[in-house]
Design a protein around this motif. Sequence first.
Motif, short mmCIF file in Angstrom:
data_model
loop_
_atom_site.label_atom_id
_atom_site.label_comp_id
_atom_site.label_asym_id
_atom_site.label_seq_id
_atom_site.Cartn_x
_atom_site.Cartn_y
_atom_site.Cartn_z
N UNK A 141 -26.79 -25.87 -23.78
CA UNK A 141 -27.58 -25.53 -22.59
C UNK A 141 -28.17 -26.79 -21.95
N UNK A 142 -28.63 -27.72 -22.80
CA UNK A 142 -29.20 -28.96 -22.27
C UNK A 142 -28.14 -29.77 -21.52
N UNK A 143 -26.98 -29.91 -22.12
CA UNK A 143 -25.90 -30.69 -21.48
C UNK A 143 -25.45 -30.01 -20.20
N UNK A 144 -25.33 -28.68 -20.22
CA UNK A 144 -24.92 -27.97 -19.01
C UNK A 144 -25.93 -28.16 -17.88
N UNK A 145 -27.22 -28.04 -18.22
CA UNK A 145 -28.25 -28.25 -17.20
C UNK A 145 -28.23 -29.66 -16.63
N UNK A 146 -28.05 -30.66 -17.50
CA UNK A 146 -27.99 -32.04 -17.03
C UNK A 146 -26.78 -32.28 -16.14
N UNK A 147 -25.64 -31.70 -16.49
CA UNK A 147 -24.45 -31.85 -15.67
C UNK A 147 -24.63 -31.21 -14.30
N UNK A 148 -25.30 -30.06 -14.26
CA UNK A 148 -25.56 -29.41 -12.97
C UNK A 148 -26.47 -30.27 -12.11
N UNK A 149 -27.53 -30.84 -12.71
CA UNK A 149 -28.44 -31.70 -11.96
C UNK A 149 -27.71 -32.94 -11.46
N UNK A 150 -26.85 -33.52 -12.29
CA UNK A 150 -26.07 -34.69 -11.87
C UNK A 150 -25.13 -34.34 -10.72
N UNK A 151 -24.53 -33.16 -10.79
CA UNK A 151 -23.63 -32.75 -9.72
C UNK A 151 -24.38 -32.59 -8.40
N UNK A 152 -25.56 -32.00 -8.45
CA UNK A 152 -26.37 -31.85 -7.23
C UNK A 152 -26.75 -33.22 -6.67
N UNK A 153 -27.14 -34.15 -7.56
CA UNK A 153 -27.46 -35.49 -7.10
C UNK A 153 -26.28 -36.20 -6.48
N UNK A 154 -25.08 -36.03 -7.06
CA UNK A 154 -23.89 -36.66 -6.50
C UNK A 154 -23.55 -36.08 -5.13
N UNK A 155 -23.76 -34.78 -4.96
CA UNK A 155 -23.50 -34.18 -3.65
C UNK A 155 -24.46 -34.75 -2.60
N UNK A 156 -25.73 -34.91 -2.98
CA UNK A 156 -26.72 -35.48 -2.05
C UNK A 156 -26.36 -36.91 -1.70
N UNK A 157 -25.96 -37.71 -2.71
CA UNK A 157 -25.56 -39.09 -2.44
C UNK A 157 -24.32 -39.14 -1.56
N UNK A 158 -23.38 -38.21 -1.79
CA UNK A 158 -22.18 -38.19 -0.97
C UNK A 158 -22.51 -37.89 0.49
N UNK A 159 -23.43 -36.96 0.70
CA UNK A 159 -23.83 -36.64 2.07
C UNK A 159 -24.57 -37.80 2.73
N UNK A 160 -25.27 -38.61 1.94
CA UNK A 160 -26.01 -39.72 2.50
C UNK A 160 -25.11 -40.86 2.96
N UNK A 161 -23.99 -41.07 2.27
CA UNK A 161 -23.14 -42.22 2.58
C UNK A 161 -21.87 -41.82 3.33
N UNK A 162 -21.63 -40.51 3.55
CA UNK A 162 -20.48 -40.05 4.33
C UNK A 162 -21.02 -39.17 5.46
N UNK A 163 -20.77 -39.59 6.67
CA UNK A 163 -21.26 -38.84 7.82
C UNK A 163 -20.27 -38.98 8.96
N UNK A 164 -20.37 -38.06 9.92
CA UNK A 164 -19.48 -38.08 11.06
C UNK A 164 -19.90 -39.17 12.04
N UNK A 165 -18.91 -39.70 12.75
CA UNK A 165 -19.19 -40.77 13.69
C UNK A 165 -18.22 -40.65 14.87
#
Length: 317
Positions: free
Chosen positions: A293-317
């Motif tokens: 459960x701990x590893x699953x929760x950490x992986x989910x949090x990491x995935x959410x963080x990666x999605x946020x970082x992806x949105x920050x550095x990839x944008x329409x132009x």
Amino acid sequence: MTLILLYAAVFVAALVAAEALLRTYFRTSERHKAVNHRLSLLEGSENHRETYREMLKQRGIDQDWRSLPLMQRMKQYYVQSGLKFDGKRCALYGLAGAVCVWLVVQFLVPSNLVRIPVFLLVCLLIPAVVVWRARAKRIHKFAEKLPEALDVANRSLAAGHPLPAAIALVAREMPDPVGSEFGLLTDELTYGVTLDDALMNLTARVGVEDLNLLAIALSVQAGTGGNLVEILQNLSKTLRDRFMLKAKVKSITAEGRITAIFMSSYPFLLYGMIRTLAPTYFDPVWESGYGTYVVTGLLVVMMIGNVILYKMIHFEY
């Protein structure tokens, strides 16, 4: 276990080295090699229709490849990657990769309950990542060469050639992937497909958004008239400016992307290092019953963080 991983790494290295040597041995001389894959097929066969069908077959394209939503969408991604399916090679790489993944998962994941799902997930993710990377690389290369292809067609039109002849000139003079894709476009126009439908098929095969601008420009010009040479000149300049802007954005966001990659891979590298130096360090976590459960929760949090970082550095132009 370390010795087994070493043997697996040596096996993979030997496999890659053998593949590289075979490619070098069977590769023809650069002076005599055709400028793109389509011309190399036409050298061995004068039947253009059979060459056209053979290229579509290699890419996995059929007449109803866009009919079903999910499976055909996945097939479209594979077509846009430009990969050519080889059953024997895929089976060889799949078997070797599955063995290496199982050894790594067996070393890193101690729980048998988690080991098999992780193994299956990794085995499914690796081909998806390979296709995704090949597709992104091919799209980038096509978008980079598209303004040059428009310049070649523009010079042909300025010399008095019709549009199909200008497209055929691009197919002969440009390297892959532009040359082969415009060659397929030429074949479709030759076999009676309308220009609008052929351009739609080209856009679906390649996946480059800039081709929509080309399709709209040619469609509007065919319907209302106008100076096609000037239209293609302006379009070429626009696409080149967009590509330069994209390169600038990529250079500006390079630090953010490297940080995201490092922060995403650091926990796994740290876990692997601790697991190697102290194999029993994480045993209390797994024995407590809450490790999954701990590893699953950490992986989910990491995935959410990666999605946020992806949105920050990839944008329409």
